[in-house]
Motif scaffolding. Structure first.
Motif, PDB file in Angstrom:
ATOM      1  N   TRP A  57       0.797  -1.226   0.000  1.00 23.57           N
ATOM      2  CA  TRP A  57       0.000   0.000   0.000  1.00 23.57           C
ATOM      3  C   TRP A  57       0.830   1.277   0.000  1.00 23.57           C
ATOM      4  O   TRP A  57       0.275   2.355  -0.132  1.00 23.57           O
ATOM      5  CB  TRP A  57      -0.928   0.031   1.210  1.00 23.57           C
ATOM      6  N   VAL A  58       2.122   1.189   0.216  1.00 23.97           N
ATOM      7  CA  VAL A  58       2.936   2.392   0.350  1.00 23.97           C
ATOM      8  C   VAL A  58       3.021   3.150  -0.965  1.00 23.97           C
ATOM      9  O   VAL A  58       2.949   2.532  -2.029  1.00 23.97           O
ATOM     10  CB  VAL A  58       4.351   2.067   0.885  1.00 23.97           C
ATOM     11  N   PRO A  59       3.148   4.449  -0.875  1.00 23.09           N
ATOM     12  CA  PRO A  59       3.205   5.250   0.332  1.00 23.09           C
ATOM     13  C   PRO A  59       1.824   5.449   0.958  1.00 23.09           C
ATOM     14  O   PRO A  59       0.812   5.468   0.269  1.00 23.09           O
ATOM     15  CB  PRO A  59       3.759   6.588  -0.146  1.00 23.09           C
ATOM     16  N   VAL A  60       1.844   5.613   2.269  1.00 24.28           N
ATOM     17  CA  VAL A  60       0.632   5.884   3.029  1.00 24.28           C
ATOM     18  C   VAL A  60       0.919   7.077   3.929  1.00 24.28           C
ATOM     19  O   VAL A  60       1.927   7.090   4.631  1.00 24.28           O
ATOM     20  CB  VAL A  60       0.205   4.673   3.888  1.00 24.28           C
ATOM     21  N   LEU A  61       0.030   8.066   3.905  1.00 23.20           N
ATOM     22  CA  LEU A  61       0.163   9.237   4.768  1.00 23.20           C
ATOM     23  C   LEU A  61      -0.829   9.103   5.911  1.00 23.20           C
ATOM     24  O   LEU A  61      -2.021   8.907   5.692  1.00 23.20           O
ATOM     25  CB  LEU A  61      -0.108  10.526   3.985  1.00 23.20           C
ATOM     26  N   LEU A  62      -0.313   9.192   7.132  1.00 24.93           N
ATOM     27  CA  LEU A  62      -1.121   9.036   8.329  1.00 24.93           C
ATOM     28  C   LEU A  62      -1.024  10.255   9.227  1.00 24.93           C
ATOM     29  O   LEU A  62       0.017  10.908   9.297  1.00 24.93           O
ATOM     30  CB  LEU A  62      -0.644   7.827   9.151  1.00 24.93           C
ATOM     31  N   HIS A  63      -2.114  10.509   9.938  1.00 21.16           N
ATOM     32  CA  HIS A  63      -2.111  11.424  11.075  1.00 21.16           C
ATOM     33  C   HIS A  63      -2.609  10.576  12.224  1.00 21.16           C
ATOM     34  O   HIS A  63      -3.808  10.268  12.282  1.00 21.16           O
ATOM     35  CB  HIS A  63      -3.011  12.634  10.848  1.00 21.16           C
ATOM     36  N   GLY A  64      -1.698  10.162  13.090  1.00 16.82           N
ATOM     37  CA  GLY A  64      -2.056   9.186  14.110  1.00 16.82           C
ATOM     38  C   GLY A  64      -2.473   7.900  13.425  1.00 16.82           C
ATOM     39  O   GLY A  64      -1.744   7.359  12.601  1.00 16.82           O
ATOM     40  N   GLU A  65      -3.669   7.434  13.704  1.00 17.65           N
ATOM     41  CA  GLU A  65      -4.199   6.231  13.064  1.00 17.65           C
ATOM     42  C   GLU A  65      -5.086   6.553  11.858  1.00 17.65           C
ATOM     43  O   GLU A  65      -5.596   5.652  11.208  1.00 17.65           O
ATOM     44  CB  GLU A  65      -4.998   5.401  14.081  1.00 17.65           C
ATOM     45  N   THR A  66      -5.264   7.835  11.574  1.00 17.54           N
ATOM     46  CA  THR A  66      -6.108   8.258  10.456  1.00 17.54           C
ATOM     47  C   THR A  66      -5.314   8.233   9.158  1.00 17.54           C
ATOM     48  O   THR A  66      -4.304   8.930   9.029  1.00 17.54           O
ATOM     49  CB  THR A  66      -6.662   9.685  10.698  1.00 17.54           C
ATOM     50  N   GLU A  67      -5.780   7.436   8.211  1.00 21.16           N
ATOM     51  CA  GLU A  67      -5.137   7.384   6.899  1.00 21.16           C
ATOM     52  C   GLU A  67      -5.680   8.517   6.042  1.00 21.16           C
ATOM     53  O   GLU A  67      -6.880   8.599   5.794  1.00 21.16           O
ATOM     54  CB  GLU A  67      -5.408   6.043   6.229  1.00 21.16           C
ATOM     55  N   LEU A  68      -4.778   9.387   5.590  1.00 24.60           N
ATOM     56  CA  LEU A  68      -5.176  10.512   4.757  1.00 24.60           C
ATOM     57  C   LEU A  68      -5.169  10.155   3.281  1.00 24.60           C
ATOM     58  O   LEU A  68      -6.033  10.610   2.532  1.00 24.60           O
ATOM     59  CB  LEU A  68      -4.276  11.714   5.025  1.00 24.60           C
ATOM     60  N   CYS A  69      -4.188   9.387   2.850  1.00 24.09           N
ATOM     61  CA  CYS A  69      -4.139   8.948   1.459  1.00 24.09           C
ATOM     62  C   CYS A  69      -3.057   7.895   1.298  1.00 24.09           C
ATOM     63  O   CYS A  69      -2.197   7.739   2.162  1.00 24.09           O
ATOM     64  CB  CYS A  69      -3.910  10.112   0.493  1.00 24.09           C
ATOM     65  N   ARG A  70      -3.141   7.203   0.163  1.00 22.81           N
ATOM     66  CA  ARG A  70      -2.103   6.228  -0.182  1.00 22.81           C
ATOM     67  C   ARG A  70      -1.823   6.312  -1.671  1.00 22.81           C
ATOM     68  O   ARG A  70      -2.646   6.806  -2.436  1.00 22.81           O
ATOM     69  CB  ARG A  70      -2.485   4.821   0.241  1.00 22.81           C
ATOM     70  N   TYR A  71      -0.647   5.859  -2.050  1.00 24.90           N
ATOM     71  CA  TYR A  71      -0.149   5.841  -3.434  1.00 24.90           C
ATOM     72  C   TYR A  71       0.227   7.223  -3.962  1.00 24.90           C
ATOM     73  O   TYR A  71       1.344   7.410  -4.417  1.00 24.90           O
ATOM     74  CB  TYR A  71      -1.117   5.165  -4.403  1.00 24.90           C
ATOM     75  N   VAL A  72      -0.694   8.171  -3.941  1.00 25.86           N
ATOM     76  CA  VAL A  72      -0.390   9.542  -4.369  1.00 25.86           C
ATOM     77  C   VAL A  72      -1.007  10.507  -3.363  1.00 25.86           C
ATOM     78  O   VAL A  72      -2.021  10.197  -2.737  1.00 25.86           O
ATOM     79  CB  VAL A  72      -0.919   9.863  -5.792  1.00 25.86           C
ATOM     80  N   TYR A  76      -8.206  18.489   5.510  1.00 23.73           N
ATOM     81  CA  TYR A  76      -8.030  17.815   6.795  1.00 23.73           C
ATOM     82  C   TYR A  76      -7.161  18.661   7.730  1.00 23.73           C
ATOM     83  O   TYR A  76      -7.512  18.902   8.882  1.00 23.73           O
ATOM     84  CB  TYR A  76      -7.402  16.436   6.583  1.00 23.73           C
ATOM     85  N   LEU A  77      -6.024  19.117   7.222  1.00 25.51           N
ATOM     86  CA  LEU A  77      -5.099  19.901   8.049  1.00 25.51           C
ATOM     87  C   LEU A  77      -5.693  21.242   8.456  1.00 25.51           C
ATOM     88  O   LEU A  77      -5.417  21.738   9.555  1.00 25.51           O
ATOM     89  CB  LEU A  77      -3.783  20.104   7.313  1.00 25.51           C
ATOM     90  N   ALA A  78      -6.533  21.827   7.618  1.00 27.19           N
ATOM     91  CA  ALA A  78      -7.162  23.110   7.943  1.00 27.19           C
ATOM     92  C   ALA A  78      -8.061  22.992   9.167  1.00 27.19           C
ATOM     93  O   ALA A  78      -8.289  23.971   9.877  1.00 27.19           O
ATOM     94  CB  ALA A  78      -7.966  23.629   6.745  1.00 27.19           C
ATOM     95  N   GLY A  79      -8.549  21.811   9.444  1.00 25.88           N
ATOM     96  CA  GLY A  79      -9.387  21.585  10.627  1.00 25.88           C
ATOM     97  C   GLY A  79      -8.624  21.735  11.936  1.00 25.88           C
ATOM     98  O   GLY A  79      -9.240  21.795  13.011  1.00 25.88           O
TER      99      GLY A  79
END
Length: 81
Positions: A52-67, A76-79
């Protein structure tokens, strides 16, 4: 409050490198830190995220994978402002 993101990556993965480069401006914009973890260095991460990599996480929250999904990640970050 500092935002800490984790990028699950591989050293030989061009998609991983591309996501890391694309993420840098967003990380700067939101004063986020990015920790890059090599899934091949951790058997548990490799077992969970192997193909699945790459995977971007914030804690356990997956924000996106591959691209990097710039719009979704920015929203998400604006929150946290």
């Amino acid at each position: 409050m500092a935002i800490e993101l984790t990028l699950l990556s591989r050293s030989y993965c061009h998609l991983c490198h591309d996501m890391e480069v694309a993420l840098a401006p967003l990380a700067e914009e939101f004063a986020a830190t990015v920790t890059v973890l090599d899934v091949d260095a951790d058997p548990a991460l490799e077992a969970r995220y192997d193909e699945w990599v790459p995977v971007l996480l914030h804690g356990e929250t997956e924000l996106c994978r591959y691209v990097l999904d710039v719009a979704k990640t920015r929203e998400y970050l604006a929150g946290f402002r």
